[in-house]
Write a protein that holds these residues in place. Structure first.
Motif, mmCIF file in Angstrom:
data_model
loop_
_atom_site.group_PDB
_atom_site.id
_atom_site.type_symbol
_atom_site.label_atom_id
_atom_site.label_comp_id
_atom_site.label_asym_id
_atom_site.label_seq_id
_atom_site.Cartn_x
_atom_site.Cartn_y
_atom_site.Cartn_z
ATOM 1 N N VAL A 1 20.915 -71.725 25.486
ATOM 2 C CA VAL A 1 21.724 -70.570 25.084
ATOM 3 C C VAL A 1 22.926 -70.459 26.008
ATOM 4 C CG1 VAL A 1 19.824 -69.277 24.048
ATOM 5 C CG2 VAL A 1 20.323 -68.984 26.472
ATOM 6 N N SER A 2 24.053 -70.089 25.442
ATOM 7 C CA SER A 2 25.292 -69.988 26.219
ATOM 8 C C SER A 2 25.226 -68.867 27.237
ATOM 9 C CB SER A 2 26.487 -69.764 25.289
ATOM 10 O OG SER A 2 26.298 -68.569 24.525
ATOM 11 N N ASN A 3 24.415 -67.867 26.979
ATOM 12 C CA ASN A 3 24.275 -66.728 27.888
ATOM 13 C C ASN A 3 22.976 -66.012 27.568
ATOM 14 O OD1 ASN A 3 26.279 -66.086 25.519
ATOM 15 N ND2 ASN A 3 25.288 -64.119 25.965
ATOM 16 N N SER A 4 22.382 -65.407 28.581
ATOM 17 C CA SER A 4 21.148 -64.662 28.353
ATOM 18 C C SER A 4 21.380 -63.154 28.449
ATOM 19 C CB SER A 4 20.072 -65.092 29.347
ATOM 20 O OG SER A 4 20.526 -64.933 30.679
ATOM 21 N N HIS A 5 22.632 -62.742 28.628
ATOM 22 C CA HIS A 5 22.965 -61.318 28.581
ATOM 23 C C HIS A 5 24.350 -61.166 27.965
ATOM 24 C CE1 HIS A 5 23.215 -57.092 29.500
ATOM 25 N NE2 HIS A 5 24.314 -57.269 30.206
ATOM 26 N N LEU A 6 24.491 -60.170 27.090
ATOM 27 C CA LEU A 6 25.779 -59.825 26.493
ATOM 28 C C LEU A 6 26.160 -58.433 26.943
ATOM 29 C CD1 LEU A 6 28.165 -60.186 24.508
ATOM 30 C CD2 LEU A 6 26.672 -59.227 22.728
ATOM 31 N N GLU A 7 27.335 -58.336 27.536
ATOM 32 C CA GLU A 7 27.898 -57.044 27.940
ATOM 33 C C GLU A 7 29.038 -56.753 26.979
ATOM 34 O OE1 GLU A 7 27.597 -54.123 31.276
ATOM 35 O OE2 GLU A 7 26.294 -55.593 30.304
ATOM 36 N N LEU A 8 28.894 -55.733 26.145
ATOM 37 C CA LEU A 8 29.819 -55.483 25.047
ATOM 38 C C LEU A 8 30.553 -54.173 25.244
ATOM 39 C CD1 LEU A 8 30.879 -56.277 22.209
ATOM 40 C CD2 LEU A 8 28.876 -55.114 21.239
ATOM 41 N N TYR A 9 31.864 -54.251 25.397
ATOM 42 C CA TYR A 9 32.713 -53.057 25.498
ATOM 43 C C TYR A 9 33.371 -52.856 24.137
ATOM 44 C CZ TYR A 9 32.146 -53.050 30.564
ATOM 45 O OH TYR A 9 31.627 -52.985 31.838
ATOM 46 N N ALA A 10 32.700 -52.102 23.269
ATOM 47 C CA ALA A 10 33.173 -51.957 21.896
ATOM 48 C C ALA A 10 32.504 -50.769 21.239
ATOM 49 C CB ALA A 10 32.857 -53.229 21.107
ATOM 50 N N PRO A 11 33.150 -50.204 20.219
ATOM 51 C CA PRO A 11 32.512 -49.115 19.480
ATOM 52 C C PRO A 11 31.483 -49.679 18.514
ATOM 53 C CG PRO A 11 34.626 -49.636 18.505
ATOM 54 C CD PRO A 11 34.517 -50.497 19.732
#
Length: 571
Positions: free
Chosen positions: A368-378
């Protein structure tokens, strides 16, 4: 009589206990081998160079770890103090180390495939327990990282280096204590080298080979704790790869791959990590164009013609897509000339072997490219790529080849779903983008990947949009004490576009249109805002100008916990 029998029984029992005490009793995770020693199993993990791309046959010890030294440091950070060096033993196909008990936190540095000698402060030492413990006595981990160097290459290096023996590797893990009941976590081993591959796909040009690679480091740190490359710069630390002083033939010949493609991928050039801009590193390649044989000077640059560092455990593939003009008639002219960036159109693919977090069993892997997603979005209907997945699994499990959302308000929209969840396509190593939507009520949740016997979890956290002028300071992980080692902005054109495009001296002026920029924590934005390393464990992400759209940043944590984090920022 009964009393005598009782006494005899007690005596026999006590005798047996005494003799049993001479042998190490078997326990679940390790063995006691004395008052102060324990014997623990050592598990090392390497990611093959071809992962997570399509598997291919590679020789020359890419993934072999033949000999392992374990260096023990007491403490939980870069100041941890050296305790001992232990050579691992092999038993029944497994590796074990006998190490001293420790009741407090420790860090274990594994060195794989020693070259017979190591270098420290300019002196060569045989790879022995006595020498390691003499050199490293009371030394902190950070200083040990700077001190232990590999065997230097020759100058000039007239043969392809680092191919006849397994590649030096290293990895670090932390333990709360050292005891027979505390197993050593799997150690992710990184190769000490990068690989450079040149390919040509222009049917009008025939790539013949690499004539020379100039100004590349002669040796490297066994383990680079902070990822910085300044230690490996300066003319005294550099060598040239060339067949001889007169460049009588190519250092490495290209191979005809068929279909008007020539490549060095079967014999990549291995190099130590390098700041290519400071070291003025470049390649001379030879080929024929319009009936003439000529030389082209290639710097290692990104799509914006900006210098690209060579980092360990990473593959750099330079693919020539079109030749626009004549090159240099002689090697001498090419060495004295400017880079052939207008004469050649080429793209570079950077494959970081740790750009995917790999989970595997004996049959297949998931990356997996990342194991955490930090999303700044509505919240809403906008789809976001939460992560990218690759696998080489071909087994068509019925109910165990799926990705599921475990949290309300976090919905998987791609790939398509059946009654068990989103279906992972099998039988292909093509990267799969897993896309999600989030509701305005969603704050934090988890995605579960279940493929056969492997489970992997991706955490997701949503935050509100950020305003211009915002600085996100070292807050990208769910782990509040994460050590942020590096970060880069995806698709970032670092400079203002002048310089290499017209064969003049490149500028380092940040393009003001690049609204996401990085800096080491607490520091001003520098001339490398697209890709930074931090030696403090802190990284700042700056929203520097007003724009619309979405930007993506990848952040890597290091030291005690290695994790890839994807940060999506919307404006």
């Amino acid at each position: 009589m009964k009393k005598n029998l009782l006494h005899i029984g007690i005596w026999i029992l006590m005798t047996l206990l005494v003799f049993m005490g001479c042998e190490p009793p078997q326990v679940l995770d390790g063995l006691e081998v004395g008052d102060d020693k324990v014997k623990l199993e050592l598990t090392l993990q390497t990611n093959p160079y071809q992962l997570p791309l399509a598997p291919q046959t590679r020789a020359n010890g890419d993934d072999v770890i033949s000999t392992i030294w374990l260096l023990v440091f007491r403490g939980n950070d870069a100041n941890a103090t050296f305790v001992e060096a232990v050579l691992a033993e092999s038993e029944g196909g497994k590796s074990y180390v006998e190490i001293t008990r420790q009741t407090s936190a420790c860090q274990l540095l594994a060195l794989g495939n020693p070259q017979g000698q190591f270098y420290a402060n300019g002196v060569a030492y045989d790879f022995t327990k006595a020498n390691l413990e003499t050199v490293l006595t009371n030394m902190p981990l950070a200083l040990a990282s700077e001190t232990l160097l590999t065997v230097p290459l020759n100058n000039p290096q007239t043969t392809l280096p680092l191919v006849s023996n397994p590649i030096p590797m290293s990895g670090l893990v932390s333990m709360s204590q050292i005891s027979f009941a505390t197993p050593i976590p799997p150690i992710n081993m990184k190769r000490a080298v990068a690989e450079v591959i040149v390919r040509n796909t222009d049917a009008a040009f025939t790539f013949l080979g690499i004539t020379t690679l100039l100004s590349t480091p002669k040796q490297t740190q066994w383990y680079n704790i902070d990822g910085l490359l300044a230690y490996n710069t300066g003319s005294s630390k550099l060598v040239d790869y060339k067949i001889d002083a007169s460049y009588s033939s190519d250092f490495l010949a290209a191979v005809d791959m068929g279909g008007n493609v020539q490549s060095t991928e079967d014999n990549p050039v291995r190099v130590f990590e390098s700041d290519t801009d400071a070291n003025d590193t470049y390649l001379l390649i030879r080929g024929t164009w319009k009936g003439e044989t000529m030389y082209y000077k290639m710097r290692i640059v990104d799509s914006g013609k900006n210098p690209l560092n060579l980092e360990r455990n990473t593959v750099y593939t330079l693919t020539i897509t079109r030749v626009n003009a004549r090159g240099f008639a002689t090697v001498r002219d090419a060495l004295a000339g400017k880079p052939s960036n207008t004469a050649l159109d080429f793209v570079i693919t950077v494959q970081d072997n740790w750009s995917y977090e790999i989970s595997s069993n004996n049959e297949y892997y998931i990356g997996v490219s990342n194991s955490h997603l930090e999303l700044y979005a509505p919240g809403g209907t906008t789809q976001y790529t939460a992560f990218t997945l690759v696998t080489n699994c071909n087994t068509q499990f019925v109910d165990r080849k799926h990705i599921r959302s475990l949290t309300s308000g976090l919905t998987i929209v791609s790939p398509t779903s059946d009654s068990y969840g989103a279906v992972i396509p099998l039988g292909t190593t093509t990267p799969l983008e897993v896309k999600v939507t989030v509701t305005s009520a969603f704050k934090e949740g988890t995605l579960e990947i279940h493929l056969g016997s492997i489970k992997k979890y991706i955490t997701v956290r949503r935050r509100d949009r950020v305003a211009v002028g915002t600085t996100i300071s070292s807050n990208f992980s769910l782990n509040a004490s994460a050590y942020y080692a590096s970060a880069y902005v995806e698709g970032y054109p670092m400079t203002d576009g002048t310089g290499y495009m017209n064969n003049s001296t490149p500028t380092s002026t940040p393009n003001t249109a690049n609204w996401l920029q990085l800096s080491p924590g607490g520091q001003a934005i520098r001339n490398d805002p697209h890709h930074v390393y931090s030696d403090t464990g802190l990284i700042d992400l700056h929203v520097v100008s007003a724009t619309s759209g979405t930007g993506t940043v990848y952040v890597s944590t290091g030291k005690t916990e290695m994790q890839r984090i994807k940060v999506i920022v919307t404006m």
